[in-house]
Design an enzyme around this catalytic site. Structure first.
Site, PDB file in Angstrom:
ATOM      1  CB  SER A  87      -0.879  -0.011   1.254  1.00 12.82           C
ATOM      2  OG  SER A  87      -1.400   1.269   1.520  1.00 12.82           O
ATOM      3  CE1 TYR A  99      -6.395   5.045  -2.198  1.00 10.57           C
ATOM      4  CE2 TYR A  99      -4.733   4.653  -0.525  1.00 10.57           C
ATOM      5  CZ  TYR A  99      -5.990   4.404  -1.062  1.00 10.57           C
ATOM      6  OH  TYR A  99      -6.824   3.513  -0.442  1.00 10.57           O
ATOM      7  CB  THR A 107      -6.525   2.852  -5.282  1.00 10.35           C
ATOM      8  OG1 THR A 107      -5.742   1.731  -4.858  1.00 10.35           O
ATOM      9  CG2 THR A 107      -7.871   2.795  -4.575  1.00 10.35           C
ATOM     10  CE  LYS A 110      -7.384  -2.748  -4.071  1.00 12.26           C
ATOM     11  NZ  LYS A 110      -8.047  -1.741  -3.232  1.00 12.26           N
ATOM     12  CG  HIS A 140     -11.161   0.572  -0.946  1.00 16.23           C
ATOM     13  ND1 HIS A 140     -10.365   1.358  -1.747  1.00 16.23           N
ATOM     14  CD2 HIS A 140     -10.572   0.598   0.282  1.00 16.23           C
ATOM     15  CE1 HIS A 140      -9.368   1.846  -1.039  1.00 16.23           C
ATOM     16  NE2 HIS A 140      -9.454   1.388   0.202  1.00 16.23           N
TER      17      HIS A 140
HETATM   18  C1  LIG Z   1      -7.525  -2.106   6.852  1.00 14.43           C
HETATM   19  C2  LIG Z   1      -7.593  -1.979   5.357  1.00 14.43           C
HETATM   20  C3  LIG Z   1      -6.730  -1.093   4.723  1.00 14.43           C
HETATM   21  C4  LIG Z   1      -6.778  -0.966   3.333  1.00 14.43           C
HETATM   22  N1  LIG Z   1      -5.872  -0.152   2.731  1.00 14.43           N
HETATM   23  C5  LIG Z   1      -5.908  -0.014   1.388  1.00 14.43           C
HETATM   24  C6  LIG Z   1      -4.950   0.804   0.740  1.00 14.43           C
HETATM   25  O1  LIG Z   1      -4.075   1.385   1.361  1.00 14.43           O
HETATM   26  N2  LIG Z   1      -5.046   0.932  -0.599  1.00 14.43           N
HETATM   27  C7  LIG Z   1      -6.013   0.278  -1.338  1.00 14.43           C
HETATM   28  O2  LIG Z   1      -6.068   0.434  -2.558  1.00 14.43           O
HETATM   29  N3  LIG Z   1      -6.908  -0.531  -0.735  1.00 14.43           N
HETATM   30  C8  LIG Z   1      -6.869  -0.695   0.595  1.00 14.43           C
HETATM   31  N4  LIG Z   1      -7.755  -1.530   1.195  1.00 14.43           N
HETATM   32  C9  LIG Z   1      -8.683  -2.336   0.370  1.00 14.43           C
HETATM   33  C10 LIG Z   1      -8.019  -3.666  -0.041  1.00 14.43           C
HETATM   34  O3  LIG Z   1      -7.004  -3.460  -0.968  1.00 14.43           O
HETATM   35  C11 LIG Z   1      -9.019  -4.628  -0.683  1.00 14.43           C
HETATM   36  O4  LIG Z   1      -9.679  -4.000  -1.743  1.00 14.43           O
HETATM   37  C12 LIG Z   1     -10.038  -5.204   0.290  1.00 14.43           C
HETATM   38  O5  LIG Z   1      -9.486  -5.366   1.578  1.00 14.43           O
HETATM   39  C13 LIG Z   1     -10.525  -6.556  -0.252  1.00 14.43           C
HETATM   40  O6  LIG Z   1     -11.514  -7.079   0.539  1.00 14.43           O
HETATM   41  P1  LIG Z   1     -11.278  -8.204   1.688  1.00 14.43           P
HETATM   42  O7  LIG Z   1     -10.685  -7.460   2.839  1.00 14.43           O
HETATM   43  O8  LIG Z   1     -12.647  -8.678   1.925  1.00 14.43           O
HETATM   44  O9  LIG Z   1     -10.342  -9.252   1.122  1.00 14.43           O
HETATM   45  C14 LIG Z   1      -7.727  -1.694   2.576  1.00 14.43           C
HETATM   46  C15 LIG Z   1      -8.584  -2.578   3.225  1.00 14.43           C
HETATM   47  C16 LIG Z   1      -8.522  -2.734   4.606  1.00 14.43           C
HETATM   48  C17 LIG Z   1      -9.451  -3.703   5.270  1.00 14.43           C
HETATM   49  C1  LIG Z   2      -5.290   8.925   4.136  1.00 12.83           C
HETATM   50  C2  LIG Z   2      -5.922   7.730   3.592  1.00 12.83           C
HETATM   51  C3  LIG Z   2      -5.493   6.486   4.271  1.00 12.83           C
HETATM   52  C4  LIG Z   2      -6.033   5.353   3.537  1.00 12.83           C
HETATM   53  C5  LIG Z   2      -6.041   4.191   4.413  1.00 12.83           C
HETATM   54  C6  LIG Z   2      -6.025   2.947   3.643  1.00 12.83           C
HETATM   55  C7  LIG Z   2      -7.287   2.617   2.952  1.00 12.83           C
HETATM   56  O1  LIG Z   2      -7.376   2.697   1.759  1.00 12.83           O
HETATM   57  C8  LIG Z   2      -8.388   2.101   3.705  1.00 12.83           C
HETATM   58  O2  LIG Z   2      -9.318   1.561   3.088  1.00 12.83           O
HETATM   59  O3  LIG Z   2      -8.405   2.220   4.935  1.00 12.83           O
END
Ligand SMILES: Cc1cc2nc3c(=O)[nH]c(=O)nc-3n(C[C@H](O)[C@H](O)[C@H](O)COP(=O)(O)O)c2cc1C
Ligand SMILES: CCCCCCC(=O)C(=O)O
Length: 376
Positions: free
Chosen positions: A120, A143, A169, A239, A263
């Site tokens: 990430s 991002y 993303t 994505k 997401h």
């Molecule tokens: C705690 C957390 C942080 C995440 N951070 C990001 C991120 O930094 N960038 C991003 O594109 N998606 C982020 N996501 C989304 C994940 O990439 C992904 O799309 C999602 O977790 C998939 O679903 P699942 O958790 O059911 O496998 C985050 C999801 C969670 C739960």
């Molecule tokens: C400032 C944005 C932080 C994003 C944190 C990561 C993310 O995408 C999420 O779903 O949480």
């Protein structure tokens, strides 16, 4: 299909996690309640969060009698790399929130299985440090910041440290309305850093909702794909695509791949479950690029269902954090082994010797109403 070594000597069989749900239960026990909510939660009424898992649960698989398969081949090719299974880790922010092994531990674990990790933008370890720990393909999630230099710097550093692709993303002009975090007044603890951002770019990042609203560039359009490609020389995947229209736009912009994603239900509450959206995107893409899926994948059977409906591979987000919270890098290794093993077993039981052979006739499409899910 040798069973993975899950249990250290002396640990009773009943204590070992055998499913992603077991890892989730361990993580919930170990994490502070507000950190659990940040990870497990979604946007709004969490309808999309619940739907992601519920639609997989409603899918039915058609078994194959006397399949005659001794050992299935589980590997797939994605963007020129061979993955031992159609499975990787989605980008999730701040792995150190759940375990000091952080993203380096996750990368080591994924590398032990030869499976890819998407790091990430909000990684708690520098992307160069993660690369030093990795032995399998790494992609960097990006991002787009109002400060363009921040975005382009990430793209250049990814190339310089051996990342094989960028994952743009596209569903996050700002983070979704996450009611659990608002109620908890959640803040990323002070000792956890957005390690890849300069002090200026990271200012205020402890409150993700507010930070995303001032730091992310909402004017970003599809032309950014060409900019990222030119700056990094890397293929760019989009994505966050859930519709045929956006799949066409992504392809016109020059993406090398698409990740069907909502997401993890953290952005638009009410968006379709990813498994519901997958057939529309796959039909629009017509084989012009690989289509991956994330959201709600919790078992090896789910992996097979996604492939049956046209995904080349899937990514898991929360399961990686649950496993890391439960047992650091060793937990992530076990979780990935379990999913791979379950996938291989499901291949045999449905009569598939290779992932390429898995087609839509394997699955009875999920029919609503879907079972209700609780997300703690
Ligand atoms: C705690 C957390 C942080 C995440 N951070 C990001 C991120 O930094 N960038 C991003 O594109 N998606 C982020 N996501 C989304 C994940 O990439 C992904 O799309 C999602 O977790 C998939 O679903 P699942 O958790 O059911 O496998 C985050 C999801 C969670 C739960
Ligand atoms: C400032 C944005 C932080 C994003 C944190 C990561 C993310 O995408 C999420 O779903 O949480």
């Amino acid at each position: 299909m040798t069973a993975p070594a899950l249990r250290p000597p002396g640990v009773p069989a009943a204590a070992q996690p055998l499913t992603v749900a077991d890892f989730a239960a361990l993580a919930r026990e170990r994490l502070p309640a507000d950190v659990w909510d940040f990870i497990a939660g979604g946007a709004g009424r969490e309808r999309t969060l619940a739907a992601n898992e519920a639609v997989f649960e409603a899918a039915r698989l058609r078994p194959r009698a006397l399949p005659g398969i001794e050992e299935p081949g589980t590997s797939v090719e994605v963007l020129g790399s061979r993955w031992p299974a159609p499975l990787g880790i989605a980008p999730v922010a701040y792995h150190e929130l759940v375990h000091p092994d952080g993203e380096s531990g996750t990368a080591r674990a994924a590398g032990d299985l030869g499976l890819p990790l998407v790091v990430s933008t909000f990684s708690s370890r520098r992307l160069e440090e993660v690369a030093a720990a990795a032995t399998a393909p790494l992609w960097l999630q990006v991002y787009c910041f109002r400060d363009t230099a921040t975005t382009l710097d990430l793209a250049r550093r990814a190339r310089a440290s051996g990342y094989q692709a960028l994952v743009l993303t596209t569903d996050t002009p700002f983070t979704g309305r996450r009611l659990r975090d608002l109620r908890n007044d959640f803040r990323i603890p002070g000792h956890i850093a957005a390690a890849n951002l300069s002090e200026t770019a990271a200012a205020g990042a402890a409150t993700p909702g507010a930070h995303s609203r001032h730091a992310f560039d909402r004017s970003t359009g599809w032309s950014v794909v060409a900019r990222l490609r030119a700056e990094s020389g890397l293929p760019v995947l989009a994505k966050g695509v859930l519709t045929a229209r956006d799949a066409e736009a992504a392809l016109a912009a020059g993406v090398a791949g698409i990740v069907v994603s909502n997401h993890g239900g953290r952005q638009l509450d009410g968006a379709p479950a990813t498994l519901e959206a997958l057939p529309e995107v796959v039909a629009a893409v017509r084989g012009r690029c690989p289509v991956l899926l994330d959201g709600g994948v919790r078992t090896g059977a789910d992996v097979l269902v996604a492939l049956a409906l046209g995904a080349r591979a899937v990514l898991v987000g929360r399961p990686a954090l649950y496993a890391l919270a439960a047992d650091g890098a060793a937990g992530v290794r076990r979780m990935l082994s379990l999913l791979t093993e379950e996938f291989a077993e499901t291949m045999v039981l449905t009569g598939h010797a290779t992932p390429d052979a898995i087609g839509p006739d394997t699955v009875l499409p999920p029919v609503p109403p879907y079972p209700a899910r609780s997300h703690g």
